[in-house]
Enzyme design. Structure first.
Site, PDB file in Angstrom:
ATOM      1  CE  LYS A 183      -3.094  -2.847  -0.350  1.00  0.00           C
ATOM      2  NZ  LYS A 183      -3.651  -3.100  -1.685  1.00  0.00           N
TER       3      LYS A 183
ATOM      4  CD  GLU B 287      -3.852   6.597   3.943  1.00  0.00           C
ATOM      5  OE1 GLU B 287      -3.429   5.963   2.977  1.00  0.00           O
ATOM      6  OE2 GLU B 287      -5.069   6.676   4.227  1.00  0.00           O
TER       7      GLU B 287
ATOM      8  CG  HIS C 215     -13.137  -2.473   7.032  1.00  0.00           C
ATOM      9  ND1 HIS C 215     -13.228  -1.136   6.730  1.00  0.00           N
ATOM     10  CD2 HIS C 215     -12.635  -2.536   8.273  1.00  0.00           C
ATOM     11  CE1 HIS C 215     -12.796  -0.432   7.768  1.00  0.00           C
ATOM     12  NE2 HIS C 215     -12.437  -1.263   8.713  1.00  0.00           N
TER      13      HIS C 215
ATOM     14  NE  ARG D 283     -11.077  -8.048  -5.685  1.00  0.00           N
ATOM     15  CZ  ARG D 283     -10.686  -7.203  -4.746  1.00  0.00           C
ATOM     16  NH1 ARG D 283      -9.406  -7.032  -4.500  1.00  0.00           N
ATOM     17  NH2 ARG D 283     -11.584  -6.530  -4.041  1.00  0.00           N
TER      18      ARG D 283
HETATM   19  C1  MV4 Z   1      -9.511   5.474   5.460  1.00  0.00           C
HETATM   20  C2  MV4 Z   1     -10.604   6.099   6.096  1.00  0.00           C
HETATM   21  C3  MV4 Z   1     -10.442   7.386   6.549  1.00  0.00           C
HETATM   22  N1  MV4 Z   1      -9.268   8.017   6.381  1.00  0.00           N
HETATM   23  N2  MV4 Z   1      -8.363   6.150   5.321  1.00  0.00           N
HETATM   24  C4  MV4 Z   1     -11.493   1.156   4.864  1.00  0.00           C
HETATM   25  C5  MV4 Z   1     -11.094   0.064   3.916  1.00  0.00           C
HETATM   26  C6  MV4 Z   1      -9.793   0.483   3.303  1.00  0.00           C
HETATM   27  N3  MV4 Z   1      -9.785   0.241   1.892  1.00  0.00           N
HETATM   28  C7  MV4 Z   1      -9.660   1.921   3.637  1.00  0.00           C
HETATM   29  N4  MV4 Z   1     -10.667   2.264   4.594  1.00  0.00           N
HETATM   30  C8  MV4 Z   1     -10.714   3.511   5.117  1.00  0.00           C
HETATM   31  N5  MV4 Z   1      -9.577   4.235   4.975  1.00  0.00           N
HETATM   32  C9  MV4 Z   1      -8.254   7.381   5.794  1.00  0.00           C
HETATM   33  N6  MV4 Z   1      -7.096   8.003   5.670  1.00  0.00           N
HETATM   34  C10 MV4 Z   1     -11.769   5.365   6.262  1.00  0.00           C
HETATM   35  C11 MV4 Z   1     -11.829   4.064   5.799  1.00  0.00           C
HETATM   36  C12 MV4 Z   1     -13.035   3.379   6.165  1.00  0.00           C
HETATM   37  C13 MV4 Z   1     -14.029   3.066   5.285  1.00  0.00           C
HETATM   38  C14 MV4 Z   1     -13.914   3.356   3.935  1.00  0.00           C
HETATM   39  C15 MV4 Z   1     -14.924   3.048   3.065  1.00  0.00           C
HETATM   40  C16 MV4 Z   1     -16.098   2.448   3.544  1.00  0.00           C
HETATM   41  C17 MV4 Z   1     -16.237   2.147   4.882  1.00  0.00           C
HETATM   42  C18 MV4 Z   1     -15.215   2.452   5.771  1.00  0.00           C
HETATM   43  C19 MV4 Z   1     -15.388   2.133   7.102  1.00  0.00           C
HETATM   44  C20 MV4 Z   1     -14.380   2.419   7.942  1.00  0.00           C
HETATM   45  C21 MV4 Z   1     -13.210   3.026   7.494  1.00  0.00           C
END
Ligand code: MV4
Length: 497
Positions: free
Chosen positions: A116, A200, A235, A294
């Site tokens: 990542k 982040e 998630h 994918r």
């Molecule tokens: C984040 C975020 C807030 N700020 N990164 C969740 C899965 C992964 N792909 C990244 N995710 C997140 N990253 C920063 N810097 C919030 C999430 C996140 C989230 C994102 C999309 C849908 C639901 C979520 C639930 C919790 C956290």
């Protein structure tokens, strides 16, 4: 074109791929474990190869067994589906080394995007906006503190080898950093065999919007619009749709996000199908999160609004073909929504509910697509992800798509096991969902307002299919779907006797 392709997967995605192979006149080879001897994908494929015990690690996740089956059946190419070995760079390379075309991106692209921090460097170098944070793994929580104190709390600790939320921790105060860092790191080590962590800035109440990209091996790349995937639980995506209600309001976002996605993908030398995930806020700002290398679970949503068959495109470009259209020729039409139907019990903390499907009535009719991996009489194994099917609808507007989905859900009866169908009925009737007011905390907030009435025990489900044990959300939402009750249905049935 390839005369024969092996599908290194199971369930609905294996069936989805078999269908396109049949249309293309390509022979299909299914693989199956002990738990899947009676599975639908095995019944529908032209050929089938046994690959080992029920445990995934010894069958669907075992590259040796897959390659052995590919050799035994003389295939030209391997489609990995999603999950299992689909984002395993070593497997992609092993396929190519053994003389099979891997239907996906290069092993090198998978490897780059699998880290990542590497993905953030690549996306940034390509010119895509990334979330403020570090592009290197941290060696201590003190480094995280240095970043957090300059960028400001809250921050998000994430696993370098992660993705999908594992090894992720929100941190609001400096005094919590050390504890959270160690928790995230040991979770990441357990899950990925790599405990490295980066940090982040946390983007609060953002939306998860992703762009489908597609490239050929001649340097052509297009984007196929966005999918909004903000409705998630732990998630795990629950509902996906296209267009995003936010992008529908701010239409200039689509071209900007599409271009950013293409820049990130190009910088990784990407070809075949891929998805670039962004966090977006209501002002129209967006930030690269990660890239999925994918074909995704939710690809049918894009298929319905573009009219394309993404699996056919994957096979065409894997065989060396050129993208048969330009960006200008991509036309998005109407609205599509997908519900992931799981064998799980919303009334009991979403516990998996595997078992025998005693009764099955499936929805159909205008604008309805059901990508299912199950049949009546089959026993859903407990060894794998309990997703039964994906119900996808298309309509001219989002509002009509919601109405259509509620109608289709009302036609869907799965007896003998529990499903999350009632959850979708609650979400689709929720005023915030209907208004498109979505963010990453949306579903958790909604779930706190719902209570599930006592449901009958699973053994009674066959009876319940006739006499109704519908889980009823307690809310002001209008009554749900089917049009008439199970009592009315039972009454009509008496006319036949
Ligand atoms: C984040 C975020 C807030 N700020 N990164 C969740 C899965 C992964 N792909 C990244 N995710 C997140 N990253 C920063 N810097 C919030 C999430 C996140 C989230 C994102 C999309 C849908 C639901 C979520 C639930 C919790 C956290």
């Amino acid at each position: 074109m390839f005369p024969k392709i092996l599908i290194a997967n199971r369930g609905e995605i294996a069936l989805r791929i078999i269908r396109t192979l049949r249309e293309m006149g390509i022979r299909s080879v299914a693989v199956y474990s002990d738990a899947d001897r009676g599975a639908l994908h095995v019944r529908k494929a032209d050929e089938a190869a046994y690959i080992g015990p029920a445990a995934s690690a010894e069958s669907y996740l075992n590259p040796g067994r897959i390659l052995e089956a590919a050799r035994a059946h003389g295939v030209a190419a391997i489609h990995p589906g999603y999950g299992f070995l689909s984002e395993n760079a070593g497997f992609a390379q092993a396929c190519e080394d053994a003389g099979f075309v891997f239907i996906g991106p290069s092993a090198e692209s998978i490897r780059l995007m699998g880290s990542k921090t590497e993905a953030r460097r690549v996306a940034k170098a390509g010119g895509a906006p990334i979330v403020p944070g570090t592009e290197e793994g941290l060696t201590s929580s003190a480094e995280a503190a240095a970043f957090a104190n300059s960028a400001g709390f809250p921050v998000m600790l994430k696993a370098v080898a992660g993705g999908g939320g594992k090894g992720m921790r929100r941190v609001d105060r400096e005094e919590d950093l050390l504890y959270s860092f160690e928790g995230a790191s040991s979770e990441a080590l357990r899950a990925f065999g790599d405990g490295r962590i980066y940090v982040e800035k946390l983007i609060e109440n953002a939306r998860h919007i992703e762009i489908q990209v597609f490239g050929d091996r001649h340097g052509n790349m297009v984007h196929l619009g966005e999918r909004e995937c903000s409705v998630q639980r732990r998630h795990q995506k629950v509902i996906e749709e296209s267009p995003s209600p936010l992008v529908a309001r701010k239409t200039e976002m689509r071209a900007r996000m599409g271009e950013a996605a293409i820049k990130a993908a190009r910088a990784a030398g990407y070809y075949n199908a891929g998805t670039v995930e962004f966090l977006a806020d209501n002002s129209g700002n967006f930030y690269f999160l990660e890239m999925n290398t994918r074909l995704q679970v939710e690809h049918p949503v894009t298929e319905l609004v573009t009219g394309l068959d993404l699996v056919r495109l994957q096979i065409d470009v894997a065989a060396g073909g050129r993208l048969p259209f330009t960006q200008e020729q991509v036309a998005l039409r109407g609205a599509a929504i997908e519900c992931r139907i799981y064998a799980e019990d919303p009334a009991n903390q979403f516990f998996p509910s595997p078992g025998r499907i005693a009764q099955l009535a499936e929805p159909s009719g205008p604008g309805v697509r059901l990508d299912s991996g199950v049949y009546q009489g089959w026993t859903v194994p407990l060894e794998y992800d309990p997703m039964l099917s994906k119900l996808i609808v298309w309509a001219d507007t989002r509002e009509h798509a919601i109405e259509r989905m509620l109608r289709a859900l009302g036609e869907y009866h799965v007896g003998g096991i529990r499903t999350n169908i009632p959850l979708f009925q609650s979400i689709l009737n929720d005023p915030d969902f209907r208004a498109g007011e979505l963010h990453t905390g949306y579903l958790d907030a909604l779930l706190k307002t719902l209570s599930w009435a006592d449901a009958a025990p699973a053994e009674l489900a066959q009876v319940a299919a006739l006499v109704a044990s519908k889980l009823t959300p307690v809310s002001d939402a209008p009554p749900v779907v089917a049009g008439h009750s199970k009592w009315v249905e039972a009454g009509r049935e008496r006319l036949l006797r």
